[in-house]
Write an enzyme that holds these catalytic residues in place. Structure first.
Site, PDB file in Angstrom:
ATOM      1  N   ARG A  94      -6.092   8.633 -15.036  1.00  0.00           N
ATOM      2  CA  ARG A  94      -6.664   8.741 -13.701  1.00  0.00           C
ATOM      3  C   ARG A  94      -5.912   9.791 -12.862  1.00  0.00           C
ATOM      4  O   ARG A  94      -6.486  10.540 -12.095  1.00  0.00           O
ATOM      5  CB  ARG A  94      -6.545   7.360 -13.055  1.00  0.00           C
ATOM      6  CG  ARG A  94      -7.190   7.293 -11.741  1.00  0.00           C
ATOM      7  CD  ARG A  94      -8.038   6.086 -11.566  1.00  0.00           C
ATOM      8  NE  ARG A  94      -8.753   6.206 -10.322  1.00  0.00           N
ATOM      9  CZ  ARG A  94      -9.988   6.638 -10.217  1.00  0.00           C
ATOM     10  NH1 ARG A  94     -10.657   6.965 -11.285  1.00  0.00           N
ATOM     11  NH2 ARG A  94     -10.562   6.739  -9.051  1.00  0.00           N
ATOM     12  N   ARG A 123     -14.363   3.025  -9.293  1.00  0.00           N
ATOM     13  CA  ARG A 123     -13.192   3.665  -8.658  1.00  0.00           C
ATOM     14  C   ARG A 123     -13.610   4.992  -8.018  1.00  0.00           C
ATOM     15  O   ARG A 123     -13.329   6.061  -8.541  1.00  0.00           O
ATOM     16  CB  ARG A 123     -12.065   3.854  -9.686  1.00  0.00           C
ATOM     17  CG  ARG A 123     -11.597   2.542 -10.263  1.00  0.00           C
ATOM     18  CD  ARG A 123     -10.527   2.708 -11.315  1.00  0.00           C
ATOM     19  NE  ARG A 123      -9.193   2.870 -10.773  1.00  0.00           N
ATOM     20  CZ  ARG A 123      -8.093   2.988 -11.512  1.00  0.00           C
ATOM     21  NH1 ARG A 123      -8.170   2.955 -12.826  1.00  0.00           N
ATOM     22  NH2 ARG A 123      -6.915   3.134 -10.948  1.00  0.00           N
ATOM     23  N   PRO A 124     -14.297   4.910  -6.856  1.00  0.00           N
ATOM     24  CA  PRO A 124     -14.769   6.141  -6.207  1.00  0.00           C
ATOM     25  C   PRO A 124     -13.617   7.002  -5.701  1.00  0.00           C
ATOM     26  O   PRO A 124     -12.491   6.514  -5.543  1.00  0.00           O
ATOM     27  CB  PRO A 124     -15.614   5.631  -5.035  1.00  0.00           C
ATOM     28  CG  PRO A 124     -15.222   4.223  -4.821  1.00  0.00           C
ATOM     29  CD  PRO A 124     -14.606   3.703  -6.081  1.00  0.00           C
ATOM     30  N   ASP A 309      -1.613  -4.772  -9.614  1.00  0.00           N
ATOM     31  CA  ASP A 309      -1.113  -4.494 -10.967  1.00  0.00           C
ATOM     32  C   ASP A 309      -0.297  -5.658 -11.541  1.00  0.00           C
ATOM     33  O   ASP A 309      -0.025  -5.687 -12.743  1.00  0.00           O
ATOM     34  CB  ASP A 309      -0.259  -3.220 -10.977  1.00  0.00           C
ATOM     35  CG  ASP A 309      -1.117  -1.966 -10.813  1.00  0.00           C
ATOM     36  OD1 ASP A 309      -2.357  -2.088 -10.796  1.00  0.00           O
ATOM     37  OD2 ASP A 309      -0.538  -0.871 -10.704  1.00  0.00           O
TER      38      ASP A 309
HETATM   39  C1  UD1 Z   1      -3.104   3.227  -7.645  1.00  0.00           C
HETATM   40  C2  UD1 Z   1      -2.251   2.893  -8.837  1.00  0.00           C
HETATM   41  C3  UD1 Z   1      -2.798   1.659  -9.561  1.00  0.00           C
HETATM   42  C4  UD1 Z   1      -2.974   0.504  -8.582  1.00  0.00           C
HETATM   43  C5  UD1 Z   1      -3.738   0.941  -7.334  1.00  0.00           C
HETATM   44  C6  UD1 Z   1      -3.778  -0.140  -6.269  1.00  0.00           C
HETATM   45  C7  UD1 Z   1      -1.428   5.059  -9.510  1.00  0.00           C
HETATM   46  C8  UD1 Z   1      -1.473   6.160 -10.524  1.00  0.00           C
HETATM   47  N1  UD1 Z   1      -2.232   4.030  -9.738  1.00  0.00           N
HETATM   48  O1  UD1 Z   1      -4.412   3.495  -8.149  1.00  0.00           O
HETATM   49  O2  UD1 Z   1      -1.896   1.302 -10.592  1.00  0.00           O
HETATM   50  O3  UD1 Z   1      -3.701  -0.526  -9.226  1.00  0.00           O
HETATM   51  O4  UD1 Z   1      -3.127   2.101  -6.765  1.00  0.00           O
HETATM   52  O5  UD1 Z   1      -2.496  -0.522  -5.917  1.00  0.00           O
HETATM   53  O6  UD1 Z   1      -0.661   5.103  -8.582  1.00  0.00           O
HETATM   54  N2  UD1 Z   1     -11.160   3.569  -3.221  1.00  0.00           N
HETATM   55  C9  UD1 Z   1     -12.342   4.044  -2.673  1.00  0.00           C
HETATM   56  N3  UD1 Z   1     -12.452   5.397  -2.423  1.00  0.00           N
HETATM   57  C10 UD1 Z   1     -11.443   6.253  -2.701  1.00  0.00           C
HETATM   58  C11 UD1 Z   1     -10.247   5.768  -3.266  1.00  0.00           C
HETATM   59  C12 UD1 Z   1     -10.131   4.418  -3.510  1.00  0.00           C
HETATM   60  O7  UD1 Z   1     -13.279   3.296  -2.419  1.00  0.00           O
HETATM   61  O8  UD1 Z   1     -11.610   7.477  -2.467  1.00  0.00           O
HETATM   62  C13 UD1 Z   1     -11.037   2.126  -3.520  1.00  0.00           C
HETATM   63  C14 UD1 Z   1     -11.016   1.880  -5.037  1.00  0.00           C
HETATM   64  O9  UD1 Z   1     -12.273   1.713  -5.564  1.00  0.00           O
HETATM   65  C15 UD1 Z   1     -10.203   0.624  -5.146  1.00  0.00           C
HETATM   66  C16 UD1 Z   1      -9.235   0.715  -3.974  1.00  0.00           C
HETATM   67  O10 UD1 Z   1      -9.779   1.664  -3.074  1.00  0.00           O
HETATM   68  O11 UD1 Z   1     -11.026  -0.489  -4.939  1.00  0.00           O
HETATM   69  C17 UD1 Z   1      -7.837   1.072  -4.396  1.00  0.00           C
HETATM   70  O12 UD1 Z   1      -7.786   2.383  -4.891  1.00  0.00           O
HETATM   71  P1  UD1 Z   1      -6.484   3.273  -4.744  1.00  0.00           P
HETATM   72  O13 UD1 Z   1      -5.551   2.644  -3.763  1.00  0.00           O
HETATM   73  O14 UD1 Z   1      -6.919   4.671  -4.497  1.00  0.00           O
HETATM   74  O15 UD1 Z   1      -5.855   3.135  -6.203  1.00  0.00           O
HETATM   75  P2  UD1 Z   1      -5.471   4.270  -7.231  1.00  0.00           P
HETATM   76  O16 UD1 Z   1      -4.760   5.379  -6.541  1.00  0.00           O
HETATM   77  O17 UD1 Z   1      -6.628   4.577  -8.094  1.00  0.00           O
END
Ligand code: UD1
Length: 424
Positions: A94, A123-124, A309
Protein backbone atom coordinates in the site's frame (compact mmCIF):
# COMPACT_ATOMS: atom_id res chain seq x y z
CA UNK A 1 3.97 -26.42 -5.53
CA UNK A 2 6.00 -26.10 -2.34
CA UNK A 3 5.07 -23.46 0.21
CA UNK A 4 6.30 -22.35 3.60
CA UNK A 5 4.15 -22.74 6.69
CA UNK A 6 4.62 -21.99 10.37
CA UNK A 7 4.03 -25.00 12.65
CA UNK A 8 3.37 -24.17 16.28
CA UNK A 9 3.00 -26.68 19.09
CA UNK A 10 0.98 -24.64 21.55
CA UNK A 11 0.74 -24.43 25.30
CA UNK A 12 4.32 -23.28 26.02
CA UNK A 13 4.62 -20.40 28.44
CA UNK A 14 6.62 -17.50 26.91
CA UNK A 15 9.33 -16.37 29.27
CA UNK A 16 12.41 -14.18 28.92
CA UNK A 17 13.57 -11.03 27.19
CA UNK A 18 13.01 -9.96 23.60
CA UNK A 19 13.89 -6.82 21.62
CA UNK A 20 11.53 -5.17 19.14
CA UNK A 21 12.52 -4.00 15.67
CA UNK A 22 12.26 -0.54 14.26
CA UNK A 23 8.77 0.45 13.15
CA UNK A 24 7.64 -0.97 9.83
CA UNK A 25 5.09 1.76 9.17
CA UNK A 26 7.59 4.47 10.11
CA UNK A 27 10.13 2.96 7.71
CA UNK A 28 7.54 2.89 4.93
CA UNK A 29 7.05 6.66 5.24
CA UNK A 30 10.73 7.50 5.73
CA UNK A 31 12.20 5.48 2.83
CA UNK A 32 10.32 7.44 0.09
CA UNK A 33 11.01 10.70 1.97
CA UNK A 34 14.72 10.33 1.19
CA UNK A 35 13.89 11.48 -2.37
CA UNK A 36 13.25 14.97 -0.95
CA UNK A 37 16.94 15.64 -0.44
CA UNK A 38 19.58 15.29 -3.07
CA UNK A 39 22.14 13.67 -0.81
CA UNK A 40 22.58 10.20 0.71
CA UNK A 41 20.72 9.41 3.93
CA UNK A 42 21.28 6.53 6.33
CA UNK A 43 18.26 5.04 8.05
CA UNK A 44 19.11 3.02 11.15
CA UNK A 45 17.02 0.51 13.10
CA UNK A 46 15.26 -0.44 9.88
CA UNK A 47 13.11 -3.59 10.06
CA UNK A 48 14.18 -6.00 7.32
CA UNK A 49 10.75 -7.17 6.23
CA UNK A 50 9.18 -7.71 2.82
CA UNK A 51 7.44 -4.32 2.80
CA UNK A 52 10.63 -2.32 3.43
CA UNK A 53 12.43 -4.44 0.84
CA UNK A 54 9.64 -3.68 -1.65
CA UNK A 55 10.11 0.09 -1.18
CA UNK A 56 13.89 -0.25 -1.52
CA UNK A 57 13.29 -2.15 -4.78
CA UNK A 58 11.18 0.77 -6.04
CA UNK A 59 13.97 3.23 -5.22
CA UNK A 60 16.49 1.09 -7.09
CA UNK A 61 14.12 0.82 -10.08
CA UNK A 62 13.85 4.63 -10.07
CA UNK A 63 17.66 4.96 -10.20
CA UNK A 64 18.68 5.33 -6.52
CA UNK A 65 21.59 3.46 -4.97
CA UNK A 66 20.56 1.45 -1.90
CA UNK A 67 23.02 -0.34 0.38
CA UNK A 68 22.18 -2.41 3.43
CA UNK A 69 24.46 -3.00 6.37
CA UNK A 70 22.80 -4.91 9.20
CA UNK A 71 19.68 -2.94 10.05
CA UNK A 72 20.98 0.28 8.42
CA UNK A 73 20.01 1.29 4.92
CA UNK A 74 21.89 4.00 3.06
CA UNK A 75 19.96 5.53 0.19
CA UNK A 76 21.65 7.75 -2.37
CA UNK A 77 18.80 9.32 -4.39
CA UNK A 78 21.03 11.33 -6.75
CA UNK A 79 20.55 8.96 -9.69
CA UNK A 80 16.74 9.15 -9.60
CA UNK A 81 15.45 10.60 -12.86
CA UNK A 82 12.16 8.73 -13.32
CA UNK A 83 8.87 9.72 -11.68
CA UNK A 84 7.07 6.51 -12.66
CA UNK A 85 6.41 3.55 -10.34
CA UNK A 86 5.20 0.66 -12.51
CA UNK A 87 2.47 -1.74 -11.48
CA UNK A 88 4.71 -4.72 -10.70
CA UNK A 89 6.33 -2.65 -7.93
CA UNK A 90 3.36 -0.60 -6.73
CA UNK A 91 1.09 -3.60 -6.29
CA UNK A 92 3.38 -5.18 -3.73
CA UNK A 93 2.26 -2.87 -0.92
CA UNK A 94 0.00 0.00 0.00
CA UNK A 95 2.77 2.41 0.97
CA UNK A 96 3.98 2.60 -2.64
CA UNK A 97 1.57 5.56 -2.90
CA UNK A 98 3.91 7.65 -0.72
CA UNK A 99 5.98 8.02 -3.88
CA UNK A 100 3.19 10.22 -5.25
CA UNK A 101 3.75 12.83 -2.52
CA UNK A 102 7.54 12.53 -2.63
CA UNK A 103 7.88 12.63 -6.46
CA UNK A 104 5.33 15.41 -6.85
CA UNK A 105 7.48 17.44 -4.45
CA UNK A 106 10.73 16.67 -6.29
CA UNK A 107 9.72 16.45 -9.95
CA UNK A 108 6.30 18.17 -9.98
CA UNK A 109 4.96 14.98 -11.52
CA UNK A 110 4.27 11.39 -10.47
CA UNK A 111 2.78 8.31 -12.08
CA UNK A 112 2.27 5.54 -9.57
CA UNK A 113 0.15 2.49 -10.27
CA UNK A 114 -2.60 1.84 -7.76
CA UNK A 115 -1.10 0.42 -4.58
CA UNK A 116 -1.55 -3.12 -3.25
CA UNK A 117 -1.79 -3.96 0.45
CA UNK A 118 -3.98 -6.00 2.74
CA UNK A 119 -7.59 -6.69 1.69
CA UNK A 120 -9.26 -5.49 4.87
CA UNK A 121 -12.00 -3.36 3.33
CA UNK A 122 -12.52 -0.49 0.97
CA UNK A 123 -9.45 1.76 1.16
CA UNK A 124 -10.16 4.98 -0.79
CA UNK A 125 -7.48 7.65 -1.34
CA UNK A 126 -9.77 10.66 -1.79
CA UNK A 127 -8.13 12.55 1.09
CA UNK A 128 -4.67 12.15 -0.46
CA UNK A 129 -5.98 13.49 -3.76
CA UNK A 130 -7.79 16.37 -2.06
CA UNK A 131 -4.50 17.30 -0.38
CA UNK A 132 -2.45 17.18 -3.59
CA UNK A 133 -5.07 19.27 -5.40
CA UNK A 134 -5.11 21.86 -2.61
CA UNK A 135 -1.34 22.14 -3.05
CA UNK A 136 -1.88 22.97 -6.73
CA UNK A 137 -1.58 19.58 -8.45
CA UNK A 138 -4.00 18.06 -10.90
CA UNK A 139 -4.62 14.38 -10.23
CA UNK A 140 -6.02 11.77 -12.56
CA UNK A 141 -6.70 8.19 -11.48
CA UNK A 142 -7.81 6.64 -14.77
CA UNK A 143 -6.49 3.27 -15.95
CA UNK A 144 -5.25 2.18 -12.51
CA UNK A 145 -2.51 4.84 -12.30
CA UNK A 146 -2.36 7.81 -9.92
CA UNK A 147 -1.07 10.57 -12.23
CA UNK A 148 -0.30 13.85 -10.52
CA UNK A 149 1.04 17.00 -12.20
CA UNK A 150 2.04 20.39 -10.83
CA UNK A 151 3.64 22.11 -13.83
CA UNK A 152 4.01 25.38 -11.91
CA UNK A 153 5.21 23.73 -8.72
CA UNK A 154 3.33 23.21 -5.44
CA UNK A 155 2.18 26.02 -3.15
CA UNK A 156 1.26 25.74 0.53
CA UNK A 157 -2.40 25.49 1.53
CA UNK A 158 -4.68 24.77 4.48
CA UNK A 159 -6.07 21.24 4.15
CA UNK A 160 -8.81 19.79 6.33
CA UNK A 161 -8.95 15.99 6.35
CA UNK A 162 -12.43 14.44 6.63
CA UNK A 163 -10.90 11.74 8.84
CA UNK A 164 -7.42 11.64 10.43
CA UNK A 165 -6.07 9.39 7.68
CA UNK A 166 -2.54 8.21 8.41
CA UNK A 167 -1.67 7.77 4.75
CA UNK A 168 -3.11 11.11 3.62
CA UNK A 169 -1.34 12.96 6.45
CA UNK A 170 1.99 11.38 5.45
CA UNK A 171 1.52 11.93 1.72
CA UNK A 172 0.58 15.60 2.20
CA UNK A 173 3.53 16.13 4.55
CA UNK A 174 5.88 14.73 1.91
CA UNK A 175 4.49 16.97 -0.85
CA UNK A 176 4.19 20.10 1.31
CA UNK A 177 7.82 19.98 2.41
CA UNK A 178 8.85 21.32 -1.01
CA UNK A 179 5.80 23.52 -1.68
CA UNK A 180 6.27 27.29 -1.70
CA UNK A 181 4.83 28.77 1.51
CA UNK A 182 3.06 27.30 4.50
CA UNK A 183 0.82 24.25 4.67
CA UNK A 184 -1.51 23.47 7.56
CA UNK A 185 -3.03 19.98 7.85
CA UNK A 186 -6.11 20.11 10.08
CA UNK A 187 -7.55 16.91 11.61
CA UNK A 188 -4.22 15.21 10.88
CA UNK A 189 -3.37 11.68 12.01
CA UNK A 190 -1.43 11.56 15.29
CA UNK A 191 0.15 8.10 15.01
CA UNK A 192 3.71 7.68 16.32
CA UNK A 193 5.06 7.05 12.83
CA UNK A 194 3.68 10.39 11.63
CA UNK A 195 5.77 12.02 14.37
CA UNK A 196 8.75 9.90 13.32
CA UNK A 197 8.41 11.06 9.72
CA UNK A 198 8.22 14.70 10.90
CA UNK A 199 11.40 14.20 12.94
CA UNK A 200 13.13 12.68 9.93
CA UNK A 201 12.01 15.53 7.63
CA UNK A 202 13.26 18.06 10.20
CA UNK A 203 16.57 16.19 10.45
CA UNK A 204 16.89 16.73 6.66
CA UNK A 205 16.29 20.48 7.12
CA UNK A 206 12.50 20.76 6.75
CA UNK A 207 10.29 22.72 9.13
CA UNK A 208 7.42 20.51 10.32
CA UNK A 209 5.69 21.46 13.55
CA UNK A 210 2.79 20.00 15.48
CA UNK A 211 3.16 16.35 14.43
CA UNK A 212 1.46 14.24 17.09
CA UNK A 213 -1.32 16.83 17.45
CA UNK A 214 -4.25 17.23 15.10
CA UNK A 215 -2.74 20.32 13.41
CA UNK A 216 0.53 19.99 11.51
CA UNK A 217 2.26 23.09 10.13
CA UNK A 218 4.86 22.82 7.39
CA UNK A 219 7.02 25.68 6.17
CA UNK A 220 7.78 24.54 2.63
CA UNK A 221 10.74 25.06 0.33
CA UNK A 222 13.54 24.86 2.90
CA UNK A 223 16.88 23.48 1.66
CA UNK A 224 17.20 19.78 2.47
CA UNK A 225 20.36 17.79 3.19
CA UNK A 226 21.33 14.20 3.91
CA UNK A 227 21.24 12.85 7.47
CA UNK A 228 21.46 9.72 9.60
CA UNK A 229 18.28 8.84 11.41
CA UNK A 230 17.17 5.96 13.68
CA UNK A 231 13.58 4.76 13.36
CA UNK A 232 11.31 4.42 16.41
CA UNK A 233 10.42 0.97 17.79
CA UNK A 234 7.56 -0.88 16.14
CA UNK A 235 4.33 -0.19 18.05
CA UNK A 236 2.46 -3.12 16.51
CA UNK A 237 5.24 -5.68 16.97
CA UNK A 238 5.50 -4.55 20.60
CA UNK A 239 1.76 -4.98 21.02
CA UNK A 240 1.76 -8.40 19.35
CA UNK A 241 4.49 -9.58 21.76
CA UNK A 242 2.61 -8.13 24.74
CA UNK A 243 -0.54 -10.00 23.72
CA UNK A 244 1.42 -13.21 23.08
CA UNK A 245 2.94 -12.96 26.58
CA UNK A 246 -0.49 -12.62 28.20
CA UNK A 247 -1.97 -15.34 25.95
CA UNK A 248 0.59 -17.92 27.10
CA UNK A 249 0.45 -17.12 30.84
CA UNK A 250 3.94 -15.80 30.25
CA UNK A 251 6.42 -13.37 31.75
CA UNK A 252 8.13 -11.39 28.99
CA UNK A 253 10.33 -8.30 29.13
CA UNK A 254 10.12 -6.43 25.84
CA UNK A 255 13.12 -4.20 25.28
CA UNK A 256 13.44 -1.28 22.88
CA UNK A 257 9.71 -0.59 23.24
CA UNK A 258 8.12 2.77 23.95
CA UNK A 259 5.49 2.41 26.72
CA UNK A 260 3.81 5.72 25.81
CA UNK A 261 2.87 4.29 22.41
CA UNK A 262 1.23 1.29 24.06
CA UNK A 263 -1.16 2.97 26.50
CA UNK A 264 -4.42 1.82 24.88
CA UNK A 265 -3.30 -1.82 24.80
CA UNK A 266 -1.75 -1.64 28.27
CA UNK A 267 -5.05 -0.31 29.68
CA UNK A 268 -6.98 -3.21 28.15
CA UNK A 269 -4.49 -5.87 29.30
CA UNK A 270 -4.68 -4.47 32.85
CA UNK A 271 -8.48 -4.47 32.65
CA UNK A 272 -8.34 -8.16 31.64
CA UNK A 273 -6.22 -9.01 34.67
CA UNK A 274 -2.72 -9.21 33.18
CA UNK A 275 0.14 -7.32 34.80
CA UNK A 276 2.01 -4.69 32.76
CA UNK A 277 5.05 -2.84 34.12
CA UNK A 278 6.93 -0.11 32.35
CA UNK A 279 10.71 -0.22 32.67
CA UNK A 280 12.20 2.50 34.82
CA UNK A 281 15.08 4.32 33.15
CA UNK A 282 14.90 2.26 29.98
CA UNK A 283 12.51 1.69 27.11
CA UNK A 284 10.95 -1.59 28.10
CA UNK A 285 7.66 -3.20 29.02
CA UNK A 286 7.16 -6.36 31.08
CA UNK A 287 3.94 -8.34 30.67
CA UNK A 288 2.99 -11.10 33.11
CA UNK A 289 -0.19 -13.10 33.36
CA UNK A 290 -1.60 -16.15 35.11
CA UNK A 291 -3.96 -16.64 32.15
CA UNK A 292 -7.05 -15.87 34.22
CA UNK A 293 -8.50 -13.10 32.01
CA UNK A 294 -11.76 -11.17 32.21
CA UNK A 295 -13.67 -10.13 29.07
CA UNK A 296 -13.29 -6.51 27.90
CA UNK A 297 -14.76 -4.40 25.13
CA UNK A 298 -12.56 -2.84 22.45
CA UNK A 299 -13.24 -0.01 20.04
CA UNK A 300 -10.59 0.61 17.40
CA UNK A 301 -9.81 4.29 16.86
CA UNK A 302 -7.10 6.52 15.40
CA UNK A 303 -4.13 7.04 17.77
CA UNK A 304 -4.15 7.40 20.76
CA UNK A 305 -7.17 5.07 20.64
CA UNK A 306 -6.88 1.30 20.39
CA UNK A 307 -5.02 0.50 17.13
CA UNK A 308 -6.92 -1.47 14.51
CA UNK A 309 -3.67 -3.32 13.75
CA UNK A 310 -3.82 -4.91 17.22
CA UNK A 311 -7.53 -5.72 17.06
CA UNK A 312 -6.93 -9.07 15.38
CA UNK A 313 -4.35 -10.48 17.84
CA UNK A 314 -6.36 -9.01 20.74
CA UNK A 315 -9.54 -10.74 19.57
CA UNK A 316 -7.70 -14.05 19.85
CA UNK A 317 -6.69 -13.32 23.44
CA UNK A 318 -10.34 -12.47 24.18
CA UNK A 319 -11.48 -15.79 22.73
CA UNK A 320 -10.48 -17.55 25.97
CA UNK A 321 -11.31 -14.73 28.42
CA UNK A 322 -14.19 -15.26 30.89
CA UNK A 323 -17.45 -13.80 29.54
CA UNK A 324 -18.49 -12.00 26.38
CA UNK A 325 -16.29 -9.34 24.79
CA UNK A 326 -17.49 -6.93 22.14
CA UNK A 327 -15.16 -5.45 19.54
CA UNK A 328 -16.20 -2.43 17.51
CA UNK A 329 -13.92 -2.09 14.45
CA UNK A 330 -14.46 1.50 13.35
CA UNK A 331 -11.54 1.82 10.90
CA UNK A 332 -12.00 -1.08 8.44
CA UNK A 333 -15.14 -2.95 7.48
CA UNK A 334 -13.53 -6.31 6.68
CA UNK A 335 -11.10 -6.95 9.46
CA UNK A 336 -12.65 -10.05 11.04
CA UNK A 337 -11.70 -12.70 8.49
CA UNK A 338 -9.27 -14.27 10.98
CA UNK A 339 -12.20 -15.08 13.30
CA UNK A 340 -13.40 -17.70 10.81
CA UNK A 341 -10.08 -19.49 11.35
CA UNK A 342 -10.31 -19.03 15.12
CA UNK A 343 -13.77 -20.68 15.03
CA UNK A 344 -12.12 -23.71 13.43
CA UNK A 345 -9.83 -23.80 16.47
CA UNK A 346 -12.84 -23.83 18.82
CA UNK A 347 -13.39 -20.06 19.26
CA UNK A 348 -16.98 -18.79 19.44
CA UNK A 349 -17.79 -15.48 17.79
CA UNK A 350 -20.45 -13.71 15.78
CA UNK A 351 -19.98 -10.79 13.41
CA UNK A 352 -22.67 -8.11 13.12
CA UNK A 353 -21.54 -5.38 10.74
CA UNK A 354 -18.64 -3.64 12.48
CA UNK A 355 -19.12 -5.59 15.74
CA UNK A 356 -17.54 -8.90 16.72
CA UNK A 357 -19.14 -10.60 19.72
CA UNK A 358 -16.71 -13.05 21.27
CA UNK A 359 -17.83 -15.65 23.81
CA UNK A 360 -14.87 -16.84 25.87
CA UNK A 361 -14.20 -20.60 25.70
CA UNK A 362 -11.84 -22.55 28.00
CA UNK A 363 -9.31 -23.30 25.26
CA UNK A 364 -8.48 -23.26 21.56
CA UNK A 365 -7.34 -26.41 19.76
CA UNK A 366 -4.67 -26.43 17.05
CA UNK A 367 -5.50 -27.18 13.41
CA UNK A 368 -4.50 -25.96 9.92
CA UNK A 369 -5.39 -22.28 9.42
CA UNK A 370 -4.77 -19.70 6.71
CA UNK A 371 -3.69 -16.08 7.11
CA UNK A 372 -5.69 -13.65 4.98
CA UNK A 373 -3.66 -10.51 5.73
CA UNK A 374 -0.65 -9.36 7.75
CA UNK A 375 -2.24 -8.83 11.16
CA UNK A 376 -4.58 -11.80 10.69
CA UNK A 377 -1.37 -13.81 10.38
CA UNK A 378 -0.06 -12.35 13.65
CA UNK A 379 -3.39 -13.19 15.28
CA UNK A 380 -3.10 -16.81 14.13
CA UNK A 381 0.41 -17.02 15.58
CA UNK A 382 -0.99 -15.88 18.95
CA UNK A 383 -3.77 -18.46 18.57
CA UNK A 384 -1.26 -21.22 17.80
CA UNK A 385 0.85 -20.31 20.83
CA UNK A 386 -2.10 -20.51 23.22
CA UNK A 387 -3.87 -23.53 21.66
CA UNK A 388 -3.63 -27.15 22.68
CA UNK A 389 -1.86 -29.24 20.05
CA UNK A 390 -0.38 -28.34 16.68
CA UNK A 391 -1.37 -25.35 14.52
CA UNK A 392 -0.14 -25.07 10.93
CA UNK A 393 -0.36 -21.53 9.54
CA UNK A 394 -0.53 -21.15 5.76
CA UNK A 395 0.09 -17.95 3.76
CA UNK A 396 3.06 -16.95 5.94
CA UNK A 397 4.14 -14.47 3.28
CA UNK A 398 1.64 -12.07 4.84
CA UNK A 399 3.39 -12.33 8.21
CA UNK A 400 6.78 -11.79 6.54
CA UNK A 401 5.54 -8.43 5.24
CA UNK A 402 5.67 -6.94 8.73
CA UNK A 403 7.50 -9.12 11.26
CA UNK A 404 11.25 -9.72 11.15
CA UNK A 405 12.52 -12.99 12.65
CA UNK A 406 9.21 -13.55 14.43
CA UNK A 407 9.66 -17.26 14.90
CA UNK A 408 13.28 -16.88 16.12
CA UNK A 409 12.12 -14.30 18.67
CA UNK A 410 9.27 -16.47 19.89
CA UNK A 411 11.53 -19.54 20.03
CA UNK A 412 14.00 -17.62 22.20
CA UNK A 413 11.11 -17.09 24.63
CA UNK A 414 10.33 -20.82 24.74
CA UNK A 415 7.74 -21.19 21.98
CA UNK A 416 7.76 -24.33 19.83
CA UNK A 417 7.49 -22.79 16.40
CA UNK A 418 9.19 -23.79 13.17
CA UNK A 419 9.06 -22.82 9.52
CA UNK A 420 8.56 -25.79 7.24
CA UNK A 421 8.34 -26.21 3.50
CA UNK A 422 5.40 -28.39 2.53
CA UNK A 423 4.01 -29.58 -0.79
CA UNK A 424 0.63 -28.18 -1.76
C1 UD1 B 1 -2.17 3.05 8.11
C2 UD1 B 1 -1.30 1.89 8.49
C3 UD1 B 1 -2.15 0.65 8.79
C4 UD1 B 1 -3.22 0.98 9.81
C5 UD1 B 1 -3.99 2.24 9.43
C6 UD1 B 1 -4.95 2.69 10.52
C7 UD1 B 1 0.72 2.33 7.25
C8 UD1 B 1 1.61 1.94 6.11
N1 UD1 B 1 -0.38 1.61 7.40
O1 UD1 B 1 -2.88 2.65 6.94
O2 UD1 B 1 -1.30 -0.38 9.27
O3 UD1 B 1 -4.13 -0.11 9.88
O4 UD1 B 1 -3.08 3.31 9.18
O5 UD1 B 1 -4.28 2.90 11.71
O6 UD1 B 1 1.04 3.22 8.00
N2 UD1 B 1 -9.71 6.66 4.27
C9 UD1 B 1 -10.55 7.30 3.37
N3 UD1 B 1 -10.00 8.13 2.42
C10 UD1 B 1 -8.66 8.34 2.35
C11 UD1 B 1 -7.80 7.68 3.26
C12 UD1 B 1 -8.36 6.85 4.21
O7 UD1 B 1 -11.77 7.12 3.39
O8 UD1 B 1 -8.21 9.09 1.46
C13 UD1 B 1 -10.29 5.74 5.27
C14 UD1 B 1 -9.91 4.28 4.96
O9 UD1 B 1 -10.80 3.67 4.12
C15 UD1 B 1 -9.91 3.66 6.32
C16 UD1 B 1 -9.49 4.80 7.25
O10 UD1 B 1 -9.70 6.00 6.53
O11 UD1 B 1 -11.21 3.28 6.67
C17 UD1 B 1 -8.08 4.67 7.73
O12 UD1 B 1 -7.17 4.83 6.67
P1 UD1 B 1 -5.73 5.45 6.91
O13 UD1 B 1 -5.66 6.08 8.25
O14 UD1 B 1 -5.40 6.28 5.72
O15 UD1 B 1 -4.84 4.13 6.92
P2 UD1 B 1 -3.59 3.76 6.02
O16 UD1 B 1 -2.67 4.92 5.91
O17 UD1 B 1 -4.04 3.07 4.80
Amino acid sequence: MAEEILRITGGQRLEGTVTVNGGKNAALAIIPAVLLCNEPCTIENLPLVRDTQALADILVALGAKVTLSGSSMTIDPRGVKSAVVPEEYACRLRASYYFVGAMLACFHRADVSYPGGCAIGNRPIDQHIKGFEALGATVNTDRGVISARAENGLRGAEIYLDMPSVGATINIMLAATKAQGNTIIVNAGKEPHIVDLANFLNAMGASVKGAGTDTIRIRGGRPMHGCTYAIIPDQIETGTLMIAAAATRGDVLIRGALPTHMEALTAKLLEMGARVDEGVGEDSIRVRSDGNHRHVNIKTLPYPGFPTDLQQPMSVLLSTARGTSIINETIYEMRYKHLEEIRRMGGVSQIKDRLAIIEGVPRLTGCAVTATDLRAGAALVVAGLMAEGVTDIYNVQYIDRGYEHLEEKLRSLGARIERLTVED
